[in-house]
Write an enzyme that holds these catalytic residues in place. Sequence first.
Site, PDB file in Angstrom:
ATOM      1  N   ARG A  39      38.022  32.072  41.714  1.00  0.00           N
ATOM      2  CA  ARG A  39      37.683  33.476  41.965  1.00  0.00           C
ATOM      3  C   ARG A  39      36.209  33.760  41.626  1.00  0.00           C
ATOM      4  O   ARG A  39      35.548  34.526  42.331  1.00  0.00           O
ATOM      5  CB  ARG A  39      38.618  34.382  41.160  1.00  0.00           C
ATOM      6  CG  ARG A  39      38.470  35.831  41.507  1.00  0.00           C
ATOM      7  CD  ARG A  39      39.674  36.666  41.084  1.00  0.00           C
ATOM      8  NE  ARG A  39      39.677  37.911  41.839  1.00  0.00           N
ATOM      9  CZ  ARG A  39      39.476  39.106  41.294  1.00  0.00           C
ATOM     10  NH1 ARG A  39      39.285  39.228  40.001  1.00  0.00           N
ATOM     11  NH2 ARG A  39      39.469  40.181  42.050  1.00  0.00           N
ATOM     12  N   HIS A  52      33.637  35.310  44.284  1.00  0.00           N
ATOM     13  CA  HIS A  52      32.958  36.603  44.087  1.00  0.00           C
ATOM     14  C   HIS A  52      31.439  36.456  43.958  1.00  0.00           C
ATOM     15  O   HIS A  52      30.701  37.368  44.319  1.00  0.00           O
ATOM     16  CB  HIS A  52      33.533  37.338  42.871  1.00  0.00           C
ATOM     17  CG  HIS A  52      34.803  38.058  43.181  1.00  0.00           C
ATOM     18  ND1 HIS A  52      35.208  39.203  42.542  1.00  0.00           N
ATOM     19  CD2 HIS A  52      35.767  37.791  44.103  1.00  0.00           C
ATOM     20  CE1 HIS A  52      36.373  39.609  43.047  1.00  0.00           C
ATOM     21  NE2 HIS A  52      36.735  38.764  43.986  1.00  0.00           N
ATOM     22  N   HIS A  74      45.013  32.528  47.719  1.00  0.00           N
ATOM     23  CA  HIS A  74      45.969  33.272  46.896  1.00  0.00           C
ATOM     24  C   HIS A  74      47.255  32.488  46.635  1.00  0.00           C
ATOM     25  O   HIS A  74      48.158  33.007  45.981  1.00  0.00           O
ATOM     26  CB  HIS A  74      46.253  34.652  47.511  1.00  0.00           C
ATOM     27  CG  HIS A  74      45.166  35.647  47.264  1.00  0.00           C
ATOM     28  ND1 HIS A  74      45.096  36.866  47.881  1.00  0.00           N
ATOM     29  CD2 HIS A  74      44.085  35.594  46.437  1.00  0.00           C
ATOM     30  CE1 HIS A  74      44.026  37.526  47.466  1.00  0.00           C
ATOM     31  NE2 HIS A  74      43.382  36.773  46.592  1.00  0.00           N
ATOM     32  N   TRP A  89      51.182  35.317  43.604  1.00  0.00           N
ATOM     33  CA  TRP A  89      51.584  35.318  45.019  1.00  0.00           C
ATOM     34  C   TRP A  89      52.628  34.239  45.300  1.00  0.00           C
ATOM     35  O   TRP A  89      53.369  34.332  46.261  1.00  0.00           O
ATOM     36  CB  TRP A  89      50.369  35.055  45.902  1.00  0.00           C
ATOM     37  CG  TRP A  89      49.351  36.155  45.962  1.00  0.00           C
ATOM     38  CD1 TRP A  89      49.267  37.128  46.937  1.00  0.00           C
ATOM     39  CD2 TRP A  89      48.259  36.411  45.069  1.00  0.00           C
ATOM     40  NE1 TRP A  89      48.192  37.953  46.675  1.00  0.00           N
ATOM     41  CE2 TRP A  89      47.563  37.544  45.552  1.00  0.00           C
ATOM     42  CE3 TRP A  89      47.803  35.801  43.888  1.00  0.00           C
ATOM     43  CZ2 TRP A  89      46.432  38.067  44.907  1.00  0.00           C
ATOM     44  CZ3 TRP A  89      46.678  36.326  43.252  1.00  0.00           C
ATOM     45  CH2 TRP A  89      46.007  37.442  43.758  1.00  0.00           C
TER      46      TRP A  89
HETATM   47 FE1  CCH Z   1      41.525  37.211  45.733  1.00  0.00          FE
HETATM   48  N1  CCH Z   1      42.216  38.604  44.422  1.00  0.00           N
HETATM   49  N2  CCH Z   1      41.217  38.651  47.105  1.00  0.00           N
HETATM   50  N3  CCH Z   1      40.691  35.843  46.967  1.00  0.00           N
HETATM   51  N4  CCH Z   1      41.737  35.815  44.280  1.00  0.00           N
HETATM   52  C1  CCH Z   1      42.691  38.369  43.161  1.00  0.00           C
HETATM   53  C2  CCH Z   1      42.848  37.149  42.546  1.00  0.00           C
HETATM   54  C3  CCH Z   1      42.409  35.960  43.103  1.00  0.00           C
HETATM   55  C4  CCH Z   1      41.489  39.972  46.963  1.00  0.00           C
HETATM   56  C5  CCH Z   1      41.897  40.614  45.799  1.00  0.00           C
HETATM   57  C6  CCH Z   1      42.271  39.946  44.650  1.00  0.00           C
HETATM   58  C7  CCH Z   1      40.230  36.075  48.224  1.00  0.00           C
HETATM   59  C8  CCH Z   1      40.413  37.251  48.962  1.00  0.00           C
HETATM   60  C9  CCH Z   1      40.837  38.447  48.411  1.00  0.00           C
HETATM   61  C10 CCH Z   1      41.424  34.479  44.424  1.00  0.00           C
HETATM   62  C11 CCH Z   1      40.701  33.899  45.452  1.00  0.00           C
HETATM   63  C12 CCH Z   1      40.353  34.566  46.624  1.00  0.00           C
HETATM   64  C13 CCH Z   1      43.058  39.616  42.570  1.00  0.00           C
HETATM   65  C14 CCH Z   1      43.636  39.785  41.173  1.00  0.00           C
HETATM   66  C15 CCH Z   1      42.803  40.595  43.482  1.00  0.00           C
HETATM   67  C16 CCH Z   1      43.042  42.079  43.317  1.00  0.00           C
HETATM   68  C17 CCH Z   1      42.507  39.863  40.127  1.00  0.00           C
HETATM   69  C18 CCH Z   1      43.084  39.988  38.732  1.00  0.00           C
HETATM   70  O1  CCH Z   1      43.771  40.985  38.468  1.00  0.00           O
HETATM   71  O2  CCH Z   1      42.837  39.078  37.923  1.00  0.00           O
HETATM   72  C19 CCH Z   1      41.310  40.648  48.223  1.00  0.00           C
HETATM   73  C20 CCH Z   1      41.526  42.130  48.481  1.00  0.00           C
HETATM   74  C21 CCH Z   1      40.914  39.708  49.116  1.00  0.00           C
HETATM   75  C22 CCH Z   1      40.661  39.989  50.546  1.00  0.00           C
HETATM   76  O3  CCH Z   1      40.410  39.106  51.325  1.00  0.00           O
HETATM   77  C23 CCH Z   1      39.530  34.914  48.696  1.00  0.00           C
HETATM   78  C24 CCH Z   1      38.842  34.804  50.054  1.00  0.00           C
HETATM   79  C25 CCH Z   1      39.605  33.973  47.695  1.00  0.00           C
HETATM   80  C26 CCH Z   1      39.028  32.593  47.633  1.00  0.00           C
HETATM   81  C27 CCH Z   1      38.717  31.856  48.683  1.00  0.00           C
HETATM   82  C28 CCH Z   1      41.973  33.738  43.310  1.00  0.00           C
HETATM   83  C29 CCH Z   1      41.927  32.229  43.106  1.00  0.00           C
HETATM   84  C30 CCH Z   1      42.597  34.678  42.478  1.00  0.00           C
HETATM   85  C31 CCH Z   1      43.359  34.402  41.190  1.00  0.00           C
HETATM   86  C32 CCH Z   1      42.478  34.630  39.989  1.00  0.00           C
HETATM   87  C33 CCH Z   1      43.174  34.446  38.673  1.00  0.00           C
HETATM   88  O4  CCH Z   1      42.546  34.769  37.662  1.00  0.00           O
HETATM   89  O5  CCH Z   1      44.320  33.983  38.623  1.00  0.00           O
END
Ligand code: CCH
Length: 281
Positions: free
Chosen positions: A43, A47, A171, A187
């Site tokens: 993540r 970002h 996800h 997820w």
């Molecule tokens: Fe995402 N993401 N993401 N995401 N994401 C969150 C967590 C992860 C969105 C929203 C969220 C991508 C696209 C999107 C990861 C990778 C990617 C969370 C929870 C949200 C909200 C954050 C929390 O509470 O900790 C949205 C909207 C989009 C729209 O497209 C993309 C693209 C990627 C990478 C290629 C990963 C990995 C996580 C898990 C992080 C963790 O701490 O477990």
Amino acid sequence: LFQKESHIPLPPKKDYDKVRAAIEDALDKDDYDDGSYGPVLVRLAWHASGSYDKASNTGGSNGATMRFDPERKFGANAGLEVARDLLEPIKKKFDWITYADLWTLAGAVAIEAMGGPTIPWRPGRSDKLENEGCPPDGRLPDGDKGAPHLRDIFYRMGFNDQEIVALSGAHALGRCHADRSGWINPWTNAPTTFSNAYFTELRDNKWTKKKWSGPPQYEDPTGTLMMLPTDMVLIWDKKFKPYVMKYAQDEESFFKDFAAAFSRLLELGVPFDEPGKPAPA
Ligand code: CCH
């Protein structure tokens, strides 16, 4: 003359394999989340990179501006200090690597260590200074929005519909944290394994709107898994859906497309000396 020269320190050998090994060593920790820092590192890489704007060629992983205010305080980046702090001792040990290279490399290494495809990665990013400017807030997607928003955000970076769906497959990993985003739950049932499970869950599970006072999210019949509204959009939108079905059916094509798109994401806006060719280490 000989003696004098011997006091000149040699430039450090940039051994990226040693950095990779250090990142791998830092990934697993039983008492953190589901047992791995891998998801939060992915993540961070996303970002740091997803702030890119193709039209103005601003934002992106080059610069590692998330070290600074205001970017580190953007709502979308809540919780990413966990990932940055984890990498800090590695940055100290290998002080020749830039933060921008380290954060993106950590994302690639994490994907690979969790069973995902090899992510083509090359060094060449530099770190900006604090007064050199962060990208504006609002360049990363909001989970409670619809298909037009997803397209606005990802087309701005230069991605197409297929790449949006492929990237979203990340996800499979990790979870939402109430204290970071307000949403809760993972997820998939194997959130530290990179797989096409995000797509099979989207395709096969029964998703209903969760009844609670938190932000809008969808849940499976057991209430343990979740989807954001922006995740649901991928099966509701007739142009996104075929890619969800394809990746659910064919993990190999997902791995291939994800590796290509994620690698490109990590390189958006990076001024490599020779585009397309790995920079010399
Ligand atoms: Fe995402 N993401 N993401 N995401 N994401 C969150 C967590 C992860 C969105 C929203 C969220 C991508 C696209 C999107 C990861 C990778 C990617 C969370 C929870 C949200 C909200 C954050 C929390 O509470 O900790 C949205 C909207 C989009 C729209 O497209 C993309 C693209 C990627 C990478 C290629 C990963 C990995 C996580 C898990 C992080 C963790 O701490 O477990």
